[in-house]
Enzyme design. Structure first.
Site, PDB file in Angstrom:
ATOM      1  CG  HIS A 120      -1.611  -8.908   4.479  1.00 56.99           C
ATOM      2  ND1 HIS A 120      -1.552  -9.229   3.160  1.00 56.99           N
ATOM      3  CD2 HIS A 120      -0.519  -8.144   4.719  1.00 56.99           C
ATOM      4  CE1 HIS A 120      -0.478  -8.682   2.612  1.00 56.99           C
ATOM      5  NE2 HIS A 120       0.176  -8.022   3.532  1.00 56.99           N
ATOM      6  CD  GLU A 298       6.629  -3.686  -0.218  1.00 63.56           C
ATOM      7  OE1 GLU A 298       6.560  -2.569   0.315  1.00 63.56           O
ATOM      8  OE2 GLU A 298       5.855  -4.622   0.047  1.00 63.56           O
ATOM      9  CB  CYS A 382       3.985  -2.232   7.828  1.00 59.94           C
ATOM     10  SG  CYS A 382       5.000  -1.856   6.389  1.00 59.94           S
ATOM     11  CB  CYS A 383       7.899   1.322   8.363  1.00 58.52           C
ATOM     12  SG  CYS A 383       8.289   0.264   6.952  1.00 58.52           S
TER      13      CYS A 383
END
Length: 461
Positions: A120, A298, A382-383
């Site tokens: 990432h 996911e 992240c959400c």
């Protein structure tokens, strides 16, 4: 039409936007501070301390972006000062060559750019770039924009097709769309060119992730997810016809493809987007606008696999679908895209946050035995900041504008001020939508003028 030109004062969204501003954004800062994400930017980690995670920077960056959008519409000196403090930390943490990453500048300094597939780095860079652009546009300050420009310039020296460069790209797409935003904010074409490189290089052979794995001593055949379809790098993007792999990554890639199709007039990229869109919306879309049924990756599995109780339907994936739908809508002004954008916004996205703005869903099953509840935070967070930045900029999804037409994509009570062919025009919507289908539009040009008005007839009616 930018969200700063749109005000929302309806019965549905206005309370949610207030909760986002008054509760969610402050809570997310507190969580980033409590969990060590903010302090990690100071680069004072040493063995024995809690280790900065390799994607922590993305959480903080999305919080900065959400806060910047909030400042653009609701000035708040205390929040402004808090954002400045965090940006000061980032500016101080930037390495002499321009690199910015709290994990790789402290924990694994020797392993920079050695695992793009999993770790990432470019994804975090992308979110920091988006934050820098948002902060500059909201406040006029260049404090973070200058940091991310220098970082992007450094990234451009590392990646590319020259002999001394890496032919790589990120396992988690995001930097591609961020670089297009940076191009728009600065006018520097090199950022758009770098975005195009990352999109075009994806899926080229020999496969970069296999080369990279071998270089660090790993067996490429032992990749946990077995297939590069997980990262949408199984083949060049223009040859992709079916949505595959991790749903959030897919949405961010497709958003960048749509951006570049519009920027460059690239018909092949647009054609690929249209094929992917059809495959997603006819075979892999929940009635809520949620996407990605499987927790294992996911993301996507096979056509028509849409279980209710086991639905993963990550909040970030629905947000990504809004991003992609909105971009395609700019290119075609086709009501299909607005229909899906609306469905996701009203269902698959806002299910991810409680009405008081304090608790969150990561996954959004369509049915539950009563054991699935929103949480205050997540290790992989992240959400929450993703939904905060979307809600804080919601106004930009309501209208569209061309040289001689105004398009009403969403029916939301409020006002907008636009400039059409040099003429100021104010629009006012009065409606209780979605609870009532009656919509009254009032248009007030500064002087008599002639223009087109496009009204979406929602697919549901």
């Amino acid at each position: 039409v930018p969200f700063t030109a749109v005000s929302i004062d309806d019965v549905f969204w206005a309370p949610r936007l207030a909760a986002n501003r008054e509760r969610t954004i402050p809570i997310e800062y507190d969580q980033c501070k409590t969990t060590g994400r903010i302090d990690a930017i100071g680069l004072d980690w040493e063995p024995g301390k809690p280790m900065p995670h390799y994607f922590w920077d993305s959480d903080v960056a999305k919080w900065i972006e959400a806060a910047a959008y909030s400042l653009a519409t609701n000035p708040d000196p205390a929040l402004d000062a808090l954002v400045d403090e965090v940006i000061t930390l980032y500016a101080a943490s930037q390495q002499p060559d321009g690199y910015v990453n709290t994990h790789y500048s402290t924990v694994e300094q020797q392993n920079r750019w050695t695992n793009l597939r999993d770790n990432h780095e470019l994804y975090c860079a992308g979110h920091l770039i988006e934050a820098g652009v948002a902060h500059f546009q909201a406040t006029g300050k260049r404090s973070l924009l200058d940091v991310v420009c220098r970082y992007a310039d450094y990234i451009a020296t590392v990646f590319g097709r020259e002999d001394d460069q890496k032919r790589g790209y990120c396992g988690h797409e995001e930097i591609e769309l961020a670089l297009v935003k940076l191009y728009h904010a600065t006018g520097e074409q090199r950022y758009r060119d770098l975005a195009a490189y990352f999109v075009d290089e994806r899926g080229a052979q020999p496969h970069y992730f296999d080369v990279e794995a071998a270089a660090r001593g790993d067996d490429p055949a032992k990749y946990h997810f077995k297939t590069h379809a997980y990262t949408q790098s199984h083949r060049p993007v223009r040859e992709q016809r079916e949505v595959v792999g991790h749903a959030v990554r897919a949405m961010y890639l497709y958003s960048a493809m749509a951006d570049l199709a519009g920027e460059l007039g690239d018909a092949s990229l647009l054609e690929a987007c249209e094929h992917l869109w059809k495959h997603l919306t006819t075979r892999n879309l929940y009635i809520t606008g949620g996407i990605g049924p499987s927790a294992a990756n996911e993301g996507f599995t096979h056509d028509y696999d849409l279980p209710n109780e086991k639905a993963y339907a990550e909040t970030c994936a629905a947000i990504g679908l809004v991003f992609w739908s909105h971009r395609l809508l700019q290119l075609a002004c086709d009501g299909r895209y607005a229909d899906v954008m609306e469905r996701a916004l009203y269902n698959g996205v806002i299910s991810g946050v409680s009405l008081d703005g304090e608790r969150f869903f990561y996954e959004n099953p369509l049915a539950s035995q009563g054991n699935h509840h929103r949480q205050a935070w997540f290790d992989c967070a992240c959400c929450p900041p993703n939904i905060a930045r979307l809600l804080a900029s919601l106004g930009e999804y309501v209208y569209g504008l061309s040289d001689n037409e105004i398009a009403v994509h969403l029916y939301v009570q409020g006002s907008a001020k636009v400039q059409l062919d040099g003429q100021d025009v104010t629009l006012r919507q009065e409606t209780r939508y979605p609870w009532d289908g009656t919509v009254q539009l009032e248009l007030t040009p500064a002087a008599p003028t002639r223009f087109g008005l496009r009204l979406r007839i929602p697919g549901w009616c």
